[in-house]
Design a protein around this motif. Sequence first.
Motif, PDB file in Angstrom:
ATOM      1  N   GLU A   1      35.620  26.410  30.144  1.00  0.00           N
ATOM      2  CA  GLU A   1      35.177  27.872  29.519  1.00  0.00           C
ATOM      3  C   GLU A   1      34.954  29.459  30.992  1.00  0.00           C
ATOM      4  OE1 GLU A   1      32.091  26.004  27.129  1.00  0.00           O
ATOM      5  OE2 GLU A   1      30.881  27.214  28.497  1.00  0.00           O
ATOM      6  N   SER A   2      34.911  29.108  31.837  1.00  0.00           N
ATOM      7  CA  SER A   2      34.816  29.211  33.278  1.00  0.00           C
ATOM      8  C   SER A   2      37.311  29.743  33.065  1.00  0.00           C
ATOM      9  CB  SER A   2      34.914  28.879  34.109  1.00  0.00           C
ATOM     10  OG  SER A   2      33.436  28.857  34.349  1.00  0.00           O
ATOM     11  N   CYS A   3      37.333  29.085  32.872  1.00  0.00           N
ATOM     12  CA  CYS A   3      39.009  29.032  33.159  1.00  0.00           C
ATOM     13  C   CYS A   3      39.672  30.426  32.346  1.00  0.00           C
ATOM     14  CB  CYS A   3      39.248  27.481  33.237  1.00  0.00           C
ATOM     15  SG  CYS A   3      41.535  28.100  33.418  1.00  0.00           S
ATOM     16  N   LEU A   4      39.079  29.751  30.654  1.00  0.00           N
ATOM     17  CA  LEU A   4      39.503  30.730  29.956  1.00  0.00           C
ATOM     18  C   LEU A   4      39.412  32.137  30.011  1.00  0.00           C
ATOM     19  CD1 LEU A   4      38.566  28.721  26.660  1.00  0.00           C
ATOM     20  CD2 LEU A   4      41.203  29.315  26.931  1.00  0.00           C
ATOM     21  N   VAL A   5      37.804  32.073  30.103  1.00  0.00           N
ATOM     22  CA  VAL A   5      37.088  33.735  30.761  1.00  0.00           C
ATOM     23  C   VAL A   5      38.454  34.710  32.439  1.00  0.00           C
ATOM     24  CG1 VAL A   5      35.835  33.805  30.146  1.00  0.00           C
ATOM     25  CG2 VAL A   5      35.304  33.155  32.059  1.00  0.00           C
ATOM     26  N   GLU A   6      38.347  33.655  32.329  1.00  0.00           N
ATOM     27  CA  GLU A   6      39.519  34.173  33.763  1.00  0.00           C
ATOM     28  C   GLU A   6      40.331  35.378  33.169  1.00  0.00           C
ATOM     29  OE1 GLU A   6      41.059  32.089  36.892  1.00  0.00           O
ATOM     30  OE2 GLU A   6      39.952  30.464  36.321  1.00  0.00           O
ATOM     31  N   GLU A   7      41.254  34.546  31.882  1.00  0.00           N
ATOM     32  CA  GLU A   7      42.279  35.482  31.419  1.00  0.00           C
ATOM     33  C   GLU A   7      41.905  36.967  30.864  1.00  0.00           C
ATOM     34  OE1 GLU A   7      45.257  37.135  30.103  1.00  0.00           O
ATOM     35  OE2 GLU A   7      45.542  35.355  30.279  1.00  0.00           O
ATOM     36  N   GLN A   8      42.325  37.803  31.631  1.00  0.00           N
ATOM     37  CA  GLN A   8      41.999  39.494  31.461  1.00  0.00           C
ATOM     38  C   GLN A   8      41.677  39.421  30.117  1.00  0.00           C
ATOM     39  OE1 GLN A   8      43.832  41.815  33.546  1.00  0.00           O
ATOM     40  NE2 GLN A   8      43.240  41.473  35.898  1.00  0.00           N
ATOM     41  N   SER A   9      42.114  39.295  28.793  1.00  0.00           N
ATOM     42  CA  SER A   9      42.348  39.728  27.431  1.00  0.00           C
ATOM     43  C   SER A   9      40.949  38.943  26.971  1.00  0.00           C
ATOM     44  CB  SER A   9      43.297  39.144  27.051  1.00  0.00           C
ATOM     45  OG  SER A   9      44.751  39.516  27.232  1.00  0.00           O
ATOM     46  N   VAL A  10      40.285  37.691  27.868  1.00  0.00           N
ATOM     47  CA  VAL A  10      38.834  36.957  26.924  1.00  0.00           C
ATOM     48  C   VAL A  10      37.888  37.548  27.602  1.00  0.00           C
ATOM     49  CG1 VAL A  10      38.094  35.107  26.820  1.00  0.00           C
ATOM     50  CG2 VAL A  10      40.935  35.216  26.669  1.00  0.00           C
ATOM     51  N   ALA A  11      37.314  38.201  26.808  1.00  0.00           N
ATOM     52  CA  ALA A  11      35.362  38.588  26.784  1.00  0.00           C
ATOM     53  C   ALA A  11      35.343  37.562  27.368  1.00  0.00           C
ATOM     54  CB  ALA A  11      35.194  39.913  25.488  1.00  0.00           C
ATOM     55  N   GLU A  12      34.674  35.738  26.168  1.00  0.00           N
ATOM     56  CA  GLU A  12      34.155  35.353  25.670  1.00  0.00           C
ATOM     57  C   GLU A  12      34.583  34.024  26.056  1.00  0.00           C
ATOM     58  OE1 GLU A  12      29.376  35.894  25.395  1.00  0.00           O
ATOM     59  OE2 GLU A  12      30.397  36.796  23.523  1.00  0.00           O
ATOM     60  N   SER A  13      33.702  32.739  25.651  1.00  0.00           N
ATOM     61  CA  SER A  13      34.415  31.315  25.435  1.00  0.00           C
ATOM     62  C   SER A  13      32.961  30.900  25.370  1.00  0.00           C
ATOM     63  CB  SER A  13      35.486  30.608  26.216  1.00  0.00           C
ATOM     64  OG  SER A  13      35.120  30.471  27.448  1.00  0.00           O
TER      65      SER A  13
END
Length: 619
Positions: free
Chosen positions: A506-518
């Motif tokens: 989850e932390s890796c996914l929200v590193e992407e600036q386009s992602v708000a939550e995962s």
Amino acid sequence: MAHRVGSLCEDLYPPSKSFSEKAFVSSMEEYSEMYAKSIREPATFWRPTAEILGIKSTSEEKDFVSWNFNPQKGPIHVEWLKGAQANMCYSALDLNIQRGLGDNVAFYWEGNEPEDDSVMTYKQLFVEVCKFANVLKKHGVKKGDRVAIYMPMVPSLVVAMLACTRIGAPHSIVFGGFSSGSLKDRIIDSSCSILITADGVYRGTKCVALKDICDQVDEVCEPEWVDCEDTLFLLYTSGSTGKPKGVLHTTGGYMMTAYSTFKYVFDYHPGDIYWCTADIGWITGHTYVTYGPLLNGATSVLFEGVPTYPDGGRFWAVVDKYKVTQLYTAPTAIRLLMKMGDSIVKRYSRKSLKVLGTVGEPINPEAWMWYHHVVGDSGCPIVDTFWQTETGGHVITPLPGATVAKPGSATFPFFGVVPVILDENGRELNGECEGYLCFSQPWPGIMRTVFGDHERFETTYFKKFPGYYTTGDGARRDTDGYIWVTGRIDDMLNVSGHLLSTAEVESCLVEEQSVAESAVVSRPHPVKGECLYCFVTPMDGVAFTDALVAALKERIREKIGPFACPDFIQYAPVLPKTRSGKIMRRVLRKIAAGETNLGDVSTLADQSSVESLMRHRLD
């Protein structure tokens, strides 16, 4: 248990010199000295706190603390100041009035609507508490009787809690978002003799009907002194399955933990305005909305509303309105507001803020950085607190004037707390390591039992690793000794023989600036055993495309490894959350597995979120 979040953000954030100079604990050297004393000489360390709180030693008091964490050596038990006498309400109100704080504001109440507010001083709160304590006595409630409370976030809820403690009646608060069935189960299990509720409450634009009760009587009610090990309250916690557990906290030890953690972790000083956004129906509201602040004579904001009503600037408007100095909220709320962009935050001053806090789950470094740089204008230390309903108060946490923070790390133990990291065989791991987060000795505020089921208490928390309290969470300790909580052990996946933390992905996914939550859960896989199923909410205005999915998979391959690449990344317009902001992962696991029977979803804040996720589910 892989967890590489620490490597994402090794930047260090020391407190400013000007902040440290005024703090209760002003350096790591001072912290280390106090911490060592709290471990080696608990009676010497905690006795002054007991005296400040007006706890009365008696001839019946034997040991300051006695305990056993090993079921192989006898029944599990913890006792602090057994035989001494205390009264929570007396310590929170009478003593503060005696010290000249009677005309100080105890609570600024901020209602659901921004224009709906009120003020209550310590004297006014004292009068209302005495009156309602007499109401309870008139209805036959006496010392030792249990009282259920089912109310919204209004001053009357605090009055009801303190009225119970004044007459020695343990309270059992049920969060106002629970269904009638959940309320009934908790009342029956705790054998409550009376229910206190209200006629209704607004949450945003929605009206939730409850029930009314009111009365007026005398304004004087003498406190009922109780043994420090007498029950103060029950609070039920529920997992994804099984009967809810009635976590039982006693009076003296809990008071010392609530008082000391509030004082040192938030570094509260006279004149500060403190705000915890939690609902009192949860342990955070018990300890850091009601008891901790009042025991310290603090002025707090009591908030009935939600962070997005009437718009996404509500939190920052409240901060400016009351000149809030300490703000304590959940990572889910931070990510929600982060999703709305920086501009709405910057419409407000927020210049009063001195300390920012997080609670409820590990905060990912990206949300930590946004909270620090945008909300705090890079000038406020962040206290990322780890604790549980069972611990009563903070157990691993920075101290804002002393700790050099690492974004995403809960850092070091609070006074009296001895964390250990164990492997699967119960061996203590030293140095840089990863495993099960446990504690090897008690602190004053640890729970004493599961109400009516001590065997369940022993089985749940002590039998897996005899001699240790088991938190149920995993943790990593880095080369500098910092502790990183990796999330619930049951939120681990075994993908092709690799044990993987969902929090890490989850932390890796929200590193992407386009992602708000995962949110990441497991899904059965015929070859791998389990595979990753990811739910992703994009930032406002960002389209969920194949290119975004590909970029996210590539990021996970690079940051964690090819074995962690998810089989599924689903578009999630909204994640299913309880009204307190917690993601219901049990529901997500069922959606990922293609199940249609999702179980009890009565505590969801938005029922339509499930329907939307079902429509976008991937096969």
